[in-house]
Design an enzyme around this catalytic site. Structure first.
Site, PDB file in Angstrom:
ATOM      1  N   LYS A   1      78.724  34.383  28.337  1.00  0.00           N
ATOM      2  CA  LYS A   1      78.071  33.407  27.359  1.00  0.00           C
ATOM      3  C   LYS A   1      78.988  32.457  26.859  1.00  0.00           C
ATOM      4  CE  LYS A   1      76.225  34.157  22.336  1.00  0.00           C
ATOM      5  NZ  LYS A   1      76.369  34.883  21.220  1.00  0.00           N
TER       6      LYS A   1
ATOM      7  N   SER B   1      71.612  35.414  19.473  1.00  0.00           N
ATOM      8  CA  SER B   1      72.173  34.062  19.769  1.00  0.00           C
ATOM      9  C   SER B   1      72.605  34.256  21.582  1.00  0.00           C
ATOM     10  CB  SER B   1      73.408  33.736  19.242  1.00  0.00           C
ATOM     11  OG  SER B   1      74.395  34.503  19.395  1.00  0.00           O
TER      12      SER B   1
ATOM     13  N   SER C   1      73.196  39.648  17.627  1.00  0.00           N
ATOM     14  CA  SER C   1      73.028  38.814  18.829  1.00  0.00           C
ATOM     15  C   SER C   1      73.188  39.196  20.232  1.00  0.00           C
ATOM     16  CB  SER C   1      73.917  37.632  18.908  1.00  0.00           C
ATOM     17  OG  SER C   1      73.887  36.790  17.668  1.00  0.00           O
TER      18      SER C   1
END
Ligand SMILES: [Mg+2]
Ligand SMILES: [Zn+2]
Lengths: 485, 479, 96
Positions: free
Chosen positions: A78, A153, A177
């Site tokens: 990420k 996210s 997330s």
């Protein structure tokens, strides 16, 4: 069956059996990314050269017979987790050109095991959002239906696994997330207990809630990754110094006698029928395997969303104050004095949702509202923490939905921030209480979109969670887009 | 009208740890800009602080030395504000649970002891340094000082004059030096004081409106700034005006303070607990360990010197103000066995050397060696003048005192024949002085004494010389 | 309560964020809705519950006072949008 469909365990076996080389495998993944990323948009940065260098090194390790289970396995990270020499953008204009001179501890650990980092994954800007639409690089598209969101996210992290564009990925979870996008994309995602995985090098959103975790094709892979990234880090004062556990052990022990708590508050109003049915069906499967379901109460959980948003935004308002255009990041060219340098660099460099959260946090901490909002939220946090403790007196794991619905359409909710916030009702409380949460795919809604069940455990009970998840996975199977399951 | 001045100090003192408070960067003054920095003290994305244990122990040590209670449960907080030399845009500090609180220090004003309350001492990080760019339009930032551990000492508003403010600052400085938590280099900014001051008509209970003068970095500046500010406030009130609560900047060259405009809104620091650092718990064992490391403090030393060693209070006060000096005194008197001799030498010879050459003299002055020289003097084996000469040589070369005295032949000359010969020679060569002496001019005796000592190259034993000179003069008169 | 544009401006100033004039209204509207919802917190009876800052029962985590200084100024300052001779640069800051 394509090599790209394989799990870490399967791929690792093929690598060791010399059925494929690490460089060849890496090229396969890069080819796949080149082909599909335009559509899925899960990668912000692909680092082909670094990946191929790492692949060669990993091959040597395998040839020497010293290989760890992650050696040679292509992974995505990420883009809020720092990677030395590779830009780390947080999907923000603010850090669009930021190349960290250091790596996060988790990245060091993965590289130390010989994992091959393919690139950096798209997300909501600074991890603020639940759809991965808040990105200057455009929204991530759900591999199951490109008109729908991948969740957020860590949307890029979930989509990359689901679309076979990485064998596994790392995400971060502050209020859901990892778990929500795992559910939306039909992959397994684990938010570890707060303190189990080092946060050093994770660009902070809300320090008391953030936790890095794995997204993978199945539960076994999740356990393998957790083995690699968990553990005390002297660089993180909030990482816990405890004995090493092998999370892959005991996966097959089954769920005989395991008590499964069903919080009545979670199956009330507001939950989509398909999601409710899929989750309850999964619980029935666990019962069929010997588990016992009980109703439990989490009376304060209804306040978790406001408490979560006040606490996370307050911490974010301080964590994101450092982006001032001086030492790194975006700097406005229009500033004539120091005050303008701050205001314009931040005004131009941050996206709308990030600004909204910073303002919300600034407001909640400001004099006059500090006690009424921030301090009150901390009290509610303890009430929620106590609720979970009480519930765990009567059960071993809690079963819950991950989100009120399966994936929604891109653009559907983006204009309604409050509606987006309310979706965190099943996940945010887990972060407030610092507990581990595992999402395992368990069904699909009427649109064919995947649904994941969330299993919540006591602090540091990852081993048990993974064991229950494993049993469920064996019962319902894994979920891949484009395969008619 | 008669006014009373009310002053409280906020003193920032850098702690002399090896490394910074939250990272391993070197804690050292100066150097090329930004060379003592890392991602942590530069506040880069994703990094985390880790608290330096020694910094915390130094804060506790300072607190104990200032009679504070020590918080058994404490924590760090974030204080939010934007400033270019503060990279995170928050300072990690302590808000509602300072590590030390409710203490006091005793100061001496005109020989009287006065107790000043210490409200709190908390631990925090220092900021960097802004420099004007001589070639460009902007300011340059040097972060070398970013993250240096600081304690902030907040006194109660118990101070009633500018002089008391200076004495308080000096007393606290001395305590910090004695406990060795800070090097108190004011010219390097490692010790600085903010003066909070208000005035009120004598007898009035409520405080007046106060102003704050920031970053005063000398004892003199504290006193002068306080004097000037009190005068200014009284003048404002006398003219029928009102003092405005504000921050003012003291210009020590101009001897005036100036309002720091541009802070139209009161700062809202939005303090909250630092989530990246865990709570601090101090137990008895740890506290006792720190307590045991604190040396005897200046005031207690002074009282001991006066009461047990018979040193005059003024001398004892002066010696104990400077820890190095006091340590030299202790060692020297123990070796020579005569505290008064040691203190007299310090008050005259050593202070003169400090005045001429600065404090650095004390670095080369070993107390025990100094004591050895005094011991020769005490035993009458060398004269006062030889002792000075031996000390000069010692400070230059560091040679052993005994070897200096032997090498230079400084030992007192006691051979009666030699002294007698010298005396006779002097009497013969100075008929005028003998005549003066006969006429009753006692001054002449001193002159003859000096001449004899000079003839003996300063090595004569004054008592012996005096005795023989007297005998010979009497003999001469009676002739 | 009601969040108006003035309140937004004040908070934005505290947070050092500029806004275009035309953004403000939308922000105020969303903000009003969000704060209105968050304010349910103030109505909760939390009794004598203590605020919870940390979920972990961990305390006294320290580093030893060791100097591990490495001077990588040149590498670190590369991240800065503007720099000069090893210094970071801002528009002139003069204390009046
Ligand atoms: Mg301070
Ligand atoms: Zn540093």
């Amino acid at each position: 069956m394509s090599i790209l469909n394989k799990t870490i365990k399967e791929t690792s076996e093929l690598l060791r059996a010399r059925k494929i080389g690490v460089v060849e495998l890496t090229r396969e993944y890069i080819k796949k990314i080149e082909k599909d990323n335009e559509n899925i948009n899960c990668y912000i940065t692909v680092c082909e050269k670094e990946a191929l260098d790492a692949a060669e090194k990993a091959q040597k390790l395998i040839d020497e017979g010293e290989a760890s289970p992650l050696c040679g396995i292509p992974a995505g990270i990420k883009d809020n987790i720092c990677t030395e020499g590779i830009r780390t953008t947080c999907a923000s204009k603010m850090l669009e050109n930021f190349i960290p001179p250091y790596s996060a501890t988790v990245v060091e650990k993965l590289l130390g095991q010989g994992a091959v980092v393919l690139g950096k994954l798209n997300m909501d800007e600074f991890a603020m959002g639940g759809s991965s639409e808040n990105s200057i690089f455009g929204p991530v598209r759900n591999p199951w239906d490109n008109t729908r969101v991948a969740g957020g996210s860590s949307g890029g992290s979930a989509a990359a696994v689901s679309a076979n564009m990485a064998c596994f990925t790392l995400g971060s979870d502050t209020g859901g997330s990892i778990r929500q996008p795992a559910s939306f994309c039909g992959v397994v995602g684990l938010k570890p207990t707060y303190g189990l995985v080092s946060r050093y090098g994770l660009v902070a959103f809300a320090s008391s809630l953030d936790q890095i975790g794995p997204l993978a094709k199945d539960v076994t892979d999740c356990a393998i990754i957790l083995n690699a990234i968990a553990g005390f880090d002297p660089m993180d004062s909030t990482s816990v110094n405890k004995e090493y556990e092998d999370y892959t052990q005991d996966l097959e022990k089954g769920v005989q006698g395991i008590r499964i708590g069903l919080p009545k508050e979670f199956f009330d109003i507001g939950l989509d029928d398909d999601v409710k049915e899929a989750v309850l069906n999964a619980v029935r499967q666990l019962e069929a395997l010997g588990g016992k379901a009980y109703e439990v109460g989490l009376p304060s959980i209804k306040h978790s969303v406001p408490a979560y948003y006040i606490i996370s935004s307050s911490e974010a308002s301080a964590n994101l104050a450092r982006y001032d255009g001086i030492r790194y990041g975006y700097r406005s060219s229009k500033a004539r004095d120091i005050s303008e340098l701050y205001r314009l660099s931040r005004g131009e460099g941050f996206g709308r949702e990030v600004k909204r959260r910073i303002l919300l946090g600034t407001y909640a901490l400001s004099s006059g509202y500090h006690d009424e909002l921030y301090k009150k939220a901390l009290k509610v946090r303890r009430m929620i923490f106590n609720d979970f403790n009480n519930a765990f007196e009567n059960c071993d794991v809690i079963a819950a939905p991950s989100y009120p619905v399966a994936s929604f359409k891109i653009g559907e909710n983006i204009q309604e921030p409050l509606k987006m916030y309310l979706g965190d009702i099943y996940t945010a409380g887990v972060n407030l209480a610092g507990l581990p949460g595992l999402v395992v795919p368990c069904g699909r809604d009427k649109n064919g979109m995947p649904i994941g069940i969330q299993l919540i455990g006591k602090a540091f009970s990852e081993k048990l969670l993974l064991r229950v998840g494993y049993a469920l996975e064996k019962a319902v199977g894994t979920f891949r887009p484009g395969e008619g399951n | 009208m008669d006014y009373e001045v009310v002053i409280g100090l906020e003193i920032h003192s850098e702690l002399k740890t090896k490394s910074k408070i939250f990272c391993g960067c070197k804690n050292e003054f100066g150097g090329e800009p930004n060379t003592k920095c890392c991602p942590i003290c530069l506040g880069m994305p994703g990094v985390l602080p880790k608290l330096n244990k020694k910094a915390l122990e130094y804060a506790i040590k300072a607190g104990i030395a200032m009679n504070c209670k020590i918080s058994r449960f404490s924590k760090m907080d974030r204080k939010n504000f934007f400033y270019p030399d503060m990279p995170k845009a928050y300072q990690i500090s302590q808000y509602d649970l300072p590590i030390c609180y409710d203490g006091y220090v005793d100061i001496e004003v005109n020989g009287e002891k006065k107790r000043i309350g210490i409200e709190r001492i908390h631990l925090e990080e220092d900021a960097g340094k802004l420099m004007h760019d001589p070639f460009g339009q902007g300011s340059l930032i040097d972060h070398n000082r970013c993250g240096v551990p600081l304690i902030e000492i907040v006194t109660c508003p118990d101070v009633r004059s500018a002089e008391e403010a200076r004495i308080l600052f000096e007393t606290i400085k001395t305590i910090l030096e004695y406990t060795e938590v800070s090097d108190c280099q004011m010219q390097e900014g490692s010790l600085r004081a903010d003066v909070n001051l208000s005035v009120r008509p004598r007898g009035q209970k409520e405080f007046g409106v106060r102003t704050e003068m920031k970053n005063l970095n000398s004892l003199r500046a504290v006193q002068r700034a306080a004097e000037a500010e009190a005068k200014r406030q009284i003048a404002v009130i006398e003219k029928g005006g009102q003092v405005i609560q504000e921050t003012r900047r003291w210009d020590d060259n101009k001897g005036e303070s100036f309002s720091m405009r541009g802070k139209e809104e009161a700062m809202d620091y939005r303090y909250f607990p630092e989530p990246d650092l865990v709570p601090i718990v101090v137990d008895d064992a740890w506290l006792n360990e720190i307590k045991a490391s604190i040396p005897e403090l200046p005031l207690s030393r002074k009282e001991r010197y006066v009461n047990e060693l018979g040193i005059p209070p003024y001398d004892a006060g002066l010696i104990t103000m400077n820890k190095k000096l006091a340590d030299i005194f202790e060692e020297a008197y123990k070796v020579c066995g005569n505290p008064k001799l040691a203190s007299n030498w310090i008050m005259t010879d050593i202070l003169r050397r400090i005045n001429e050459q600065g404090d650095s003299v004390l670095d080369s002055l070993n107390g025990a060696k100094f004591g050895q020289i005094l011991l020769f003097l005490e035993k009458g084996e060398i004269t006062q003048a030889s002792a000075k000469q031996a000390l000069d040589t010692f400070l230059e070369t560091g040679e052993e005192p005994e070897s200096i005295i032997n090498r230079l032949g400084l030992k007192v000359q006691r051979d009666e024949n030699l002294v007698l010969a010298a005396v006779k020679d002097v009497i013969e060569k100075n008929p005028q002085a003998i005549a003066d002496f006969k006429a009753g001019k006692t001054k002449a005796f001193g002159f003859l004494m000096g001449q004899t000592m000079a003839a003996l190259k300063g090595k004569g034993d004054p008592a012996q010389v005096k005795k023989i000179l007297e005998e010979q003069l009497n003999a001469a008169i009676n002739e | 309560m009601g969040i108006d544009i003035e309140t937004i401006k004040k908070i934005a100033n505290l947070a050092a964020i500029s806004f275009e004039e035309n953004e403000l209204e939308g922000f105020a509207r969303d903000f009003d809705l969000i704060i209105g919802y968050m304010e349910q917190l103030s109505k909760i009876d939390t009794g004598d519950i203590k605020p919870m800052e940390h979920v972990l029962p961990v305390q006294n985590v320290f580093r030893e006072d060791e100097d591990t200084n490495q001077n990588n100024r040149d590498e670190l300052i590369k991240c800065a949008p503007v720099s000069e001779n090893g210094c970071y640069i801002v528009p002139s800051v003069v204390e009046s």
